[in-house]
Scaffold this active site. Sequence first.
Site, PDB file in Angstrom:
ATOM      1  N   TYR A  84       0.821  -1.215   0.000  1.00 62.50           N
ATOM      2  CA  TYR A  84       0.000   0.000   0.000  1.00 62.50           C
ATOM      3  C   TYR A  84       0.858   1.271   0.000  1.00 62.50           C
ATOM      4  O   TYR A  84       0.373   2.356  -0.292  1.00 62.50           O
ATOM      5  CB  TYR A  84      -0.937   0.034   1.216  1.00 62.50           C
ATOM      6  CG  TYR A  84      -2.025  -1.032   1.200  1.00 62.50           C
ATOM      7  CD1 TYR A  84      -2.266  -1.807   0.076  1.00 62.50           C
ATOM      8  CD2 TYR A  84      -2.813  -1.239   2.324  1.00 62.50           C
ATOM      9  CE1 TYR A  84      -3.246  -2.781   0.080  1.00 62.50           C
ATOM     10  CE2 TYR A  84      -3.811  -2.218   2.327  1.00 62.50           C
ATOM     11  CZ  TYR A  84      -4.009  -2.981   1.194  1.00 62.50           C
ATOM     12  OH  TYR A  84      -4.986  -3.946   1.195  1.00 62.50           O
ATOM     13  N   LYS A 128       3.757 -15.264   2.950  1.00 53.47           N
ATOM     14  CA  LYS A 128       3.677 -16.050   1.704  1.00 53.47           C
ATOM     15  C   LYS A 128       5.122 -16.347   1.308  1.00 53.47           C
ATOM     16  O   LYS A 128       5.589 -15.989   0.216  1.00 53.47           O
ATOM     17  CB  LYS A 128       2.918 -15.222   0.645  1.00 53.47           C
ATOM     18  CG  LYS A 128       2.554 -15.973  -0.608  1.00 53.47           C
ATOM     19  CD  LYS A 128       1.479 -17.015  -0.419  1.00 53.47           C
ATOM     20  CE  LYS A 128       1.264 -17.801  -1.702  1.00 53.47           C
ATOM     21  NZ  LYS A 128       0.442 -19.008  -1.502  1.00 53.47           N
ATOM     22  N   ASP A 144      -2.698 -18.085   2.557  1.00 51.50           N
ATOM     23  CA  ASP A 144      -3.861 -18.766   1.971  1.00 51.50           C
ATOM     24  C   ASP A 144      -4.406 -19.813   2.941  1.00 51.50           C
ATOM     25  O   ASP A 144      -5.624 -19.960   3.116  1.00 51.50           O
ATOM     26  CB  ASP A 144      -3.538 -19.377   0.598  1.00 51.50           C
ATOM     27  CG  ASP A 144      -2.126 -19.925   0.497  1.00 51.50           C
ATOM     28  OD1 ASP A 144      -1.369 -19.804   1.479  1.00 51.50           O
ATOM     29  OD2 ASP A 144      -1.764 -20.485  -0.551  1.00 51.50           O
ATOM     30  N   ASP A 199      -5.137  -6.525   6.195  1.00 53.54           N
ATOM     31  CA  ASP A 199      -6.347  -5.819   5.794  1.00 53.54           C
ATOM     32  C   ASP A 199      -7.434  -6.848   5.457  1.00 53.54           C
ATOM     33  O   ASP A 199      -8.571  -6.795   5.947  1.00 53.54           O
ATOM     34  CB  ASP A 199      -6.008  -4.959   4.564  1.00 53.54           C
ATOM     35  CG  ASP A 199      -7.118  -4.015   4.173  1.00 53.54           C
ATOM     36  OD1 ASP A 199      -8.097  -3.902   4.935  1.00 53.54           O
ATOM     37  OD2 ASP A 199      -7.009  -3.393   3.098  1.00 53.54           O
ATOM     38  N   ASP A 256     -10.746  -8.293   8.117  1.00 53.84           N
ATOM     39  CA  ASP A 256     -12.160  -8.183   7.747  1.00 53.84           C
ATOM     40  C   ASP A 256     -12.824  -9.556   7.779  1.00 53.84           C
ATOM     41  O   ASP A 256     -13.959  -9.698   8.247  1.00 53.84           O
ATOM     42  CB  ASP A 256     -12.313  -7.570   6.348  1.00 53.84           C
ATOM     43  CG  ASP A 256     -12.496  -6.059   6.417  1.00 53.84           C
ATOM     44  OD1 ASP A 256     -11.987  -5.470   7.388  1.00 53.84           O
ATOM     45  OD2 ASP A 256     -13.133  -5.488   5.519  1.00 53.84           O
TER      46      ASP A 256
END
Length: 356
Positions: free
Chosen positions: A142, A191, A223, A247, A251
Amino acid sequence: MDKKITVLKGDGIGPEIVDEAIKVLNRVGEKFGHTFHYTEVDIGGCSIDKHGVPITDAGMETCKNCDSVLLGAVGGPKWDNVAPEIRPEKALLAVRKELNLFANLRPTKLFLQLADASPLKPEIVGGGIDLLIVRELTGGVYFGNRYTKETNGELVATDEMTYSEHEIERIGRVAFETARKRGGKLASVDKANVLDSSRLWRKVMHKLAEEYKDVSYSDVLVDNTAMQLIKNPAQFDVLVTENMFGDILSDEASMLTGSIGMMPSASLSDTSLGMYEPIHGSAPDIAGMDIANPIGTILSAAMMLRYSFDMPKEADAVEAAVSKALDDGYRTADIMQDGMQKVKCSEMGSIICNNI
Ligand code: NAD
Protein backbone atom coordinates in the site's frame (compact mmCIF):
# COMPACT_ATOMS: atom_id res chain seq x y z
CA MET A 1 -2.73 7.94 37.69
CA ASP A 2 -3.59 11.03 35.64
CA LYS A 3 -4.00 10.55 31.88
CA LYS A 4 -4.72 13.02 29.07
CA ILE A 5 -7.08 11.69 26.41
CA THR A 6 -7.80 13.47 23.13
CA VAL A 7 -11.38 12.77 22.14
CA LEU A 8 -12.32 12.73 18.45
CA LYS A 9 -16.06 12.14 18.44
CA GLY A 10 -16.48 12.73 14.70
CA ASP A 11 -19.72 12.34 12.78
CA GLY A 12 -22.93 10.32 12.70
CA ILE A 13 -23.14 8.03 15.75
CA GLY A 14 -19.59 9.03 16.77
CA PRO A 15 -20.64 11.48 19.55
CA GLU A 16 -23.23 9.06 21.01
CA ILE A 17 -20.93 6.05 21.24
CA VAL A 18 -17.90 8.02 22.46
CA ASP A 19 -20.00 9.60 25.24
CA GLU A 20 -20.77 6.08 26.52
CA ALA A 21 -17.08 5.09 26.43
CA ILE A 22 -16.24 8.25 28.42
CA LYS A 23 -18.93 7.35 30.95
CA VAL A 24 -17.27 3.94 31.37
CA LEU A 25 -13.76 5.43 31.63
CA ASN A 26 -14.98 7.81 34.34
CA ARG A 27 -16.44 4.88 36.26
CA VAL A 28 -13.09 3.06 35.95
CA GLY A 29 -11.38 6.21 37.25
CA GLU A 30 -13.71 6.35 40.25
CA LYS A 31 -13.32 2.67 41.05
CA PHE A 32 -9.54 2.36 40.58
CA GLY A 33 -8.43 5.87 41.61
CA HIS A 34 -7.40 7.37 38.26
CA THR A 35 -8.25 10.73 36.69
CA PHE A 36 -8.82 10.99 32.96
CA HIS A 37 -8.64 14.49 31.41
CA TYR A 38 -10.42 14.86 28.07
CA THR A 39 -9.78 17.39 25.30
CA GLU A 40 -12.23 17.34 22.41
CA VAL A 41 -11.00 17.96 18.87
CA ASP A 42 -13.27 18.22 15.81
CA ILE A 43 -12.57 15.63 13.13
CA GLY A 44 -14.14 14.66 9.81
CA GLY A 45 -17.31 16.24 8.47
CA CYS A 46 -18.05 18.33 11.56
CA SER A 47 -14.58 19.86 11.29
CA ILE A 48 -15.04 20.56 7.56
CA ASP A 49 -18.28 22.41 8.42
CA LYS A 50 -16.66 24.47 11.19
CA HIS A 51 -13.08 24.97 10.01
CA GLY A 52 -13.03 24.07 6.29
CA VAL A 53 -10.59 21.15 6.88
CA PRO A 54 -11.15 17.64 8.32
CA ILE A 55 -8.73 18.36 11.18
CA THR A 56 -6.99 21.62 12.08
CA ASP A 57 -3.25 21.94 12.78
CA ALA A 58 -4.06 22.82 16.37
CA GLY A 59 -6.23 19.70 16.62
CA MET A 60 -3.39 17.56 15.29
CA GLU A 61 -1.02 19.05 17.89
CA THR A 62 -3.51 18.09 20.61
CA CYS A 63 -3.48 14.51 19.27
CA LYS A 64 0.31 14.45 19.41
CA ASN A 65 0.51 15.87 22.92
CA CYS A 66 -1.63 13.52 24.94
CA ASP A 67 -1.44 10.04 26.41
CA SER A 68 -3.97 8.52 24.04
CA VAL A 69 -6.61 9.26 21.39
CA LEU A 70 -10.19 7.95 21.43
CA LEU A 71 -12.07 8.12 18.12
CA GLY A 72 -15.72 7.57 17.20
CA ALA A 73 -16.06 7.58 13.41
CA VAL A 74 -15.98 10.07 10.54
CA GLY A 75 -17.89 10.72 7.34
CA GLY A 76 -21.42 10.60 6.00
CA PRO A 77 -23.40 11.43 2.86
CA LYS A 78 -23.28 15.17 3.57
CA TRP A 79 -19.53 15.18 2.84
CA ASP A 80 -19.42 12.57 0.06
CA ASN A 81 -18.83 15.22 -2.60
CA VAL A 82 -16.31 17.52 -0.93
CA ALA A 83 -12.94 18.06 -2.65
CA PRO A 84 -10.74 14.91 -2.38
CA GLU A 85 -8.03 16.75 -0.41
CA ILE A 86 -10.41 17.60 2.43
CA ARG A 87 -12.43 14.37 2.60
CA PRO A 88 -13.28 13.32 6.19
CA GLU A 89 -11.11 10.16 6.11
CA LYS A 90 -8.07 12.25 5.09
CA ALA A 91 -7.95 13.33 8.73
CA LEU A 92 -7.72 9.72 9.91
CA LEU A 93 -4.84 8.94 7.57
CA ALA A 94 -3.14 12.15 8.67
CA VAL A 95 -3.45 11.26 12.38
CA ARG A 96 -2.13 7.72 11.71
CA LYS A 97 0.85 9.16 9.83
CA GLU A 98 1.63 12.02 12.27
CA LEU A 99 1.44 9.72 15.28
CA ASN A 100 3.43 6.99 13.48
CA LEU A 101 0.74 4.39 14.19
CA PHE A 102 2.39 1.41 12.49
CA ALA A 103 0.63 -1.39 14.38
CA ASN A 104 -3.06 -2.09 14.08
CA LEU A 105 -4.55 -4.46 16.64
CA ARG A 106 -7.93 -5.96 15.86
CA PRO A 107 -9.34 -8.44 18.32
CA THR A 108 -12.08 -10.77 17.20
CA LYS A 109 -14.03 -12.06 20.11
CA LEU A 110 -17.23 -13.98 19.82
CA PHE A 111 -19.26 -13.47 22.97
CA LEU A 112 -20.91 -16.85 23.46
CA GLN A 113 -24.13 -15.06 24.36
CA LEU A 114 -24.20 -13.87 20.71
CA ALA A 115 -23.07 -17.13 19.05
CA ASP A 116 -26.27 -17.17 16.96
CA ALA A 117 -25.05 -14.04 15.15
CA SER A 118 -22.00 -15.86 13.74
CA PRO A 119 -22.29 -17.12 10.16
CA LEU A 120 -20.36 -20.25 11.27
CA LYS A 121 -22.00 -23.40 12.60
CA PRO A 122 -22.38 -23.79 16.38
CA GLU A 123 -20.04 -26.81 16.40
CA ILE A 124 -17.26 -24.54 15.07
CA VAL A 125 -17.87 -21.46 17.22
CA GLY A 126 -19.40 -23.17 20.26
CA GLY A 127 -16.10 -23.15 22.14
CA GLY A 128 -15.77 -19.41 21.51
CA ILE A 129 -13.45 -17.33 19.32
CA ASP A 130 -10.91 -15.00 20.90
CA LEU A 131 -8.13 -14.02 18.54
CA LEU A 132 -6.22 -10.87 17.75
CA ILE A 133 -4.71 -9.77 14.47
CA VAL A 134 -1.65 -7.51 14.60
CA ARG A 135 -1.46 -5.83 11.21
CA GLU A 136 1.52 -3.78 9.98
CA LEU A 137 -0.06 -0.46 8.99
CA THR A 138 2.50 1.83 7.35
CA GLY A 139 4.51 -0.38 4.94
CA GLY A 140 4.16 -3.03 2.24
CA VAL A 141 2.37 -2.82 -1.07
CA TYR A 142 0.00 0.00 0.00
CA PHE A 143 3.00 2.30 0.48
CA GLY A 144 5.32 1.01 -2.27
CA ASN A 145 6.01 2.60 -5.66
CA ARG A 146 3.21 2.13 -8.15
CA TYR A 147 3.09 2.93 -11.83
CA THR A 148 1.38 1.97 -15.08
CA LYS A 149 3.27 2.16 -18.36
CA GLU A 150 2.90 0.94 -21.89
CA THR A 151 5.08 -2.04 -22.77
CA ASN A 152 4.88 -3.96 -26.07
CA GLY A 153 1.67 -2.19 -27.03
CA GLU A 154 -0.27 -2.85 -23.80
CA LEU A 155 -0.55 -1.24 -20.39
CA VAL A 156 1.39 -2.88 -17.57
CA ALA A 157 0.70 -1.94 -13.95
CA THR A 158 3.17 -2.46 -11.10
CA ASP A 159 2.76 -2.18 -7.30
CA GLU A 160 5.91 -2.78 -5.28
CA MET A 161 5.80 -4.54 -1.94
CA THR A 162 8.75 -3.46 0.18
CA TYR A 163 9.66 -4.26 3.77
CA SER A 164 12.85 -3.44 5.64
CA GLU A 165 14.19 -5.44 8.58
CA HIS A 166 13.47 -2.64 11.06
CA GLU A 167 9.82 -2.36 9.94
CA ILE A 168 9.34 -6.09 10.40
CA GLU A 169 11.14 -6.17 13.72
CA ARG A 170 9.09 -3.36 15.29
CA ILE A 171 5.74 -4.95 14.34
CA GLY A 172 7.11 -8.34 15.40
CA ARG A 173 7.95 -6.97 18.84
CA VAL A 174 4.44 -5.57 19.24
CA ALA A 175 3.05 -8.99 18.32
CA PHE A 176 5.29 -10.98 20.68
CA GLU A 177 4.65 -8.54 23.55
CA THR A 178 0.90 -8.72 22.85
CA ALA A 179 0.98 -12.53 22.77
CA ARG A 180 2.72 -12.44 26.16
CA LYS A 181 -0.16 -10.34 27.56
CA ARG A 182 -2.73 -12.79 26.13
CA GLY A 183 -2.59 -16.56 25.56
CA GLY A 184 1.16 -16.79 24.83
CA LYS A 185 0.68 -18.08 21.25
CA LEU A 186 1.74 -16.27 18.06
CA ALA A 187 1.24 -17.26 14.41
CA SER A 188 3.11 -15.22 11.81
CA VAL A 189 1.30 -15.08 8.47
CA ASP A 190 3.26 -14.73 5.24
CA LYS A 191 3.68 -16.05 1.70
CA ALA A 192 7.30 -17.14 2.11
CA ASN A 193 6.95 -19.87 -0.53
CA VAL A 194 6.67 -17.10 -3.17
CA LEU A 195 7.57 -13.59 -1.97
CA ASP A 196 11.01 -12.22 -1.06
CA SER A 197 9.43 -9.73 1.33
CA SER A 198 7.80 -12.68 3.12
CA ARG A 199 11.09 -14.59 3.31
CA LEU A 200 12.70 -11.60 5.02
CA TRP A 201 9.59 -11.29 7.22
CA ARG A 202 9.97 -14.92 8.32
CA LYS A 203 13.72 -14.57 8.95
CA VAL A 204 13.20 -11.54 11.23
CA MET A 205 10.30 -13.23 13.05
CA HIS A 206 12.41 -16.36 13.68
CA LYS A 207 15.16 -14.21 15.19
CA LEU A 208 12.63 -12.54 17.50
CA ALA A 209 11.16 -15.94 18.44
CA GLU A 210 14.58 -16.80 19.92
CA GLU A 211 14.20 -13.81 22.24
CA TYR A 212 10.61 -14.60 23.22
CA LYS A 213 11.00 -18.27 24.10
CA ASP A 214 7.99 -18.09 26.43
CA VAL A 215 5.73 -17.40 23.40
CA SER A 216 4.74 -20.44 21.34
CA TYR A 217 5.51 -19.41 17.75
CA SER A 218 4.49 -20.79 14.34
CA ASP A 219 4.51 -19.76 10.66
CA VAL A 220 1.35 -20.03 8.56
CA LEU A 221 0.95 -19.26 4.87
CA VAL A 222 -1.65 -16.58 4.19
CA ASP A 223 -3.86 -18.77 1.97
CA ASN A 224 -3.93 -21.48 4.61
CA THR A 225 -4.72 -18.85 7.27
CA ALA A 226 -7.76 -17.68 5.30
CA MET A 227 -8.98 -21.29 5.28
CA GLN A 228 -8.14 -22.04 8.93
CA LEU A 229 -10.02 -18.91 10.11
CA ILE A 230 -13.22 -20.49 8.80
CA LYS A 231 -12.38 -24.12 9.58
CA ASN A 232 -11.06 -23.78 13.12
CA PRO A 233 -10.75 -20.16 14.33
CA ALA A 234 -10.34 -21.24 17.97
CA GLN A 235 -6.81 -22.52 17.21
CA PHE A 236 -5.53 -18.92 16.98
CA ASP A 237 -4.49 -16.53 19.75
CA VAL A 238 -2.40 -13.73 18.14
CA LEU A 239 -1.70 -13.47 14.40
CA VAL A 240 0.86 -11.03 12.99
CA THR A 241 1.02 -10.09 9.34
CA GLU A 242 1.95 -7.44 6.79
CA ASN A 243 -0.33 -4.63 5.71
CA MET A 244 -2.37 -6.08 2.82
CA PHE A 245 -2.70 -9.62 4.21
CA GLY A 246 -3.80 -8.04 7.51
CA ASP A 247 -6.35 -5.82 5.79
CA ILE A 248 -8.03 -8.81 4.17
CA LEU A 249 -7.74 -11.29 7.06
CA SER A 250 -8.96 -8.82 9.70
CA ASP A 251 -12.16 -8.18 7.75
CA GLU A 252 -12.65 -11.93 7.32
CA ALA A 253 -12.06 -12.49 11.04
CA SER A 254 -14.37 -9.67 12.18
CA MET A 255 -17.24 -11.25 10.26
CA LEU A 256 -16.90 -14.47 12.28
CA THR A 257 -18.70 -12.72 15.12
CA GLY A 258 -21.41 -11.33 12.87
CA SER A 259 -21.85 -8.04 14.73
CA ILE A 260 -19.93 -4.98 13.56
CA GLY A 261 -21.07 -2.84 16.51
CA MET A 262 -19.14 -5.03 18.97
CA MET A 263 -15.64 -4.84 17.50
CA PRO A 264 -12.87 -2.57 18.87
CA SER A 265 -9.44 -1.72 17.45
CA ALA A 266 -6.18 -0.08 18.46
CA SER A 267 -3.48 1.58 16.38
CA LEU A 268 -0.14 1.75 18.19
CA SER A 269 3.17 3.57 17.74
CA ASP A 270 6.56 2.84 19.28
CA THR A 271 5.63 5.01 22.26
CA SER A 272 2.66 4.36 24.53
CA LEU A 273 0.57 6.84 22.50
CA GLY A 274 -2.12 5.04 20.51
CA MET A 275 -5.45 5.65 18.81
CA TYR A 276 -8.48 3.55 19.76
CA GLU A 277 -11.68 3.23 17.73
CA PRO A 278 -14.49 0.81 16.88
CA ILE A 279 -14.07 -0.87 13.49
CA HIS A 280 -17.40 0.37 12.13
CA GLY A 281 -18.18 3.68 10.43
CA SER A 282 -20.39 6.62 11.39
CA ALA A 283 -23.67 4.75 10.65
CA PRO A 284 -25.53 7.86 9.39
CA ASP A 285 -28.72 5.77 9.00
CA ILE A 286 -29.12 5.53 12.80
CA ALA A 287 -27.31 8.70 13.95
CA GLY A 288 -28.96 10.82 16.66
CA MET A 289 -31.50 8.10 17.57
CA ASP A 290 -29.72 6.72 20.66
CA ILE A 291 -29.95 3.17 19.27
CA ALA A 292 -26.33 2.52 18.19
CA ASN A 293 -24.34 -0.20 19.91
CA PRO A 294 -21.63 1.49 22.01
CA ILE A 295 -19.83 -1.78 22.91
CA GLY A 296 -17.19 -1.58 20.12
CA THR A 297 -16.17 1.86 21.41
CA ILE A 298 -16.30 0.81 25.06
CA LEU A 299 -14.07 -2.20 24.28
CA SER A 300 -11.75 0.18 22.39
CA ALA A 301 -11.48 2.21 25.61
CA ALA A 302 -10.62 -1.06 27.40
CA MET A 303 -7.81 -1.59 24.88
CA MET A 304 -6.59 1.93 25.65
CA LEU A 305 -6.41 1.01 29.33
CA ARG A 306 -4.52 -2.21 28.52
CA TYR A 307 -2.09 -1.05 25.84
CA SER A 308 -1.48 2.69 26.35
CA PHE A 309 -1.97 3.01 30.11
CA ASP A 310 -0.75 -0.43 31.20
CA MET A 311 -3.86 -0.94 33.33
CA PRO A 312 -4.72 -4.63 32.74
CA LYS A 313 -6.96 -4.98 35.80
CA GLU A 314 -9.02 -2.00 34.70
CA ALA A 315 -9.27 -3.35 31.13
CA ASP A 316 -10.37 -6.74 32.47
CA ALA A 317 -13.04 -5.02 34.56
CA VAL A 318 -14.51 -3.26 31.52
CA GLU A 319 -14.51 -6.45 29.44
CA ALA A 320 -16.15 -8.41 32.27
CA ALA A 321 -18.76 -5.64 32.65
CA VAL A 322 -19.63 -5.93 28.95
CA SER A 323 -19.92 -9.69 29.20
CA LYS A 324 -22.17 -9.39 32.27
CA ALA A 325 -24.47 -6.94 30.46
CA LEU A 326 -24.88 -9.57 27.72
CA ASP A 327 -25.30 -12.39 30.28
CA ASP A 328 -28.07 -10.37 31.92
CA GLY A 329 -29.90 -10.26 28.58
CA TYR A 330 -29.41 -6.61 27.59
CA ARG A 331 -29.16 -6.01 23.84
CA THR A 332 -29.02 -2.95 21.60
CA ALA A 333 -31.15 -3.15 18.44
CA ASP A 334 -28.37 -4.52 16.19
CA ILE A 335 -27.84 -7.62 18.38
CA MET A 336 -31.42 -8.05 19.63
CA GLN A 337 -32.60 -11.66 20.04
CA ASP A 338 -35.93 -13.18 21.14
CA GLY A 339 -36.53 -13.01 24.87
CA MET A 340 -33.83 -10.41 25.51
CA GLN A 341 -34.30 -6.87 26.78
CA LYS A 342 -33.81 -4.17 24.17
CA VAL A 343 -31.91 -1.12 25.45
CA LYS A 344 -30.82 2.18 23.99
CA CYS A 345 -27.20 3.19 23.40
CA SER A 346 -27.09 5.35 26.55
CA GLU A 347 -28.78 2.64 28.64
CA MET A 348 -26.21 0.05 27.55
CA GLY A 349 -23.43 2.45 28.60
CA SER A 350 -25.01 2.93 32.04
CA ILE A 351 -25.57 -0.83 32.52
CA ILE A 352 -21.91 -1.51 31.73
CA CYS A 353 -20.85 1.28 34.17
CA ASN A 354 -22.98 -0.23 36.92
CA ASN A 355 -21.32 -3.63 36.33
CA ILE A 356 -17.86 -2.19 37.07
P1 NAD B 1 -20.98 1.73 8.80
O1 NAD B 1 -20.05 0.84 9.54
O2 NAD B 1 -21.09 3.13 9.27
O3 NAD B 1 -22.44 1.10 8.78
C1 NAD B 1 -22.75 -0.17 8.21
C2 NAD B 1 -24.05 -0.71 8.83
O4 NAD B 1 -23.77 -1.13 10.16
C3 NAD B 1 -25.17 0.34 8.92
O5 NAD B 1 -26.39 -0.28 8.71
C4 NAD B 1 -25.07 0.83 10.35
O6 NAD B 1 -26.30 1.29 10.87
C5 NAD B 1 -24.60 -0.42 11.07
N1 NAD B 1 -23.76 -0.06 12.23
C6 NAD B 1 -22.49 0.39 12.22
N2 NAD B 1 -22.07 0.63 13.46
C7 NAD B 1 -23.07 0.32 14.28
C8 NAD B 1 -23.26 0.36 15.68
N3 NAD B 1 -22.29 0.77 16.52
N4 NAD B 1 -24.44 -0.02 16.19
C9 NAD B 1 -25.42 -0.47 15.40
N5 NAD B 1 -25.32 -0.52 14.06
C10 NAD B 1 -24.16 -0.14 13.50
O7 NAD B 1 -20.49 1.69 7.26
P2 NAD B 1 -21.02 2.54 6.01
O8 NAD B 1 -22.50 2.72 6.09
O9 NAD B 1 -20.41 1.90 4.84
O10 NAD B 1 -20.32 3.96 6.18
C11 NAD B 1 -20.98 5.11 6.73
C12 NAD B 1 -19.98 6.23 6.79
O11 NAD B 1 -18.91 5.90 7.68
C13 NAD B 1 -19.31 6.52 5.44
O12 NAD B 1 -19.20 7.91 5.27
C14 NAD B 1 -17.93 5.88 5.56
O13 NAD B 1 -16.98 6.54 4.75
C15 NAD B 1 -17.66 6.10 7.03
N6 NAD B 1 -16.68 5.16 7.62
C16 NAD B 1 -15.88 5.67 8.57
C17 NAD B 1 -14.96 4.84 9.22
C18 NAD B 1 -14.11 5.43 10.30
O14 NAD B 1 -14.33 6.54 10.73
N7 NAD B 1 -13.09 4.72 10.79
C19 NAD B 1 -14.91 3.48 8.91
C20 NAD B 1 -15.79 2.97 7.94
C21 NAD B 1 -16.69 3.83 7.31
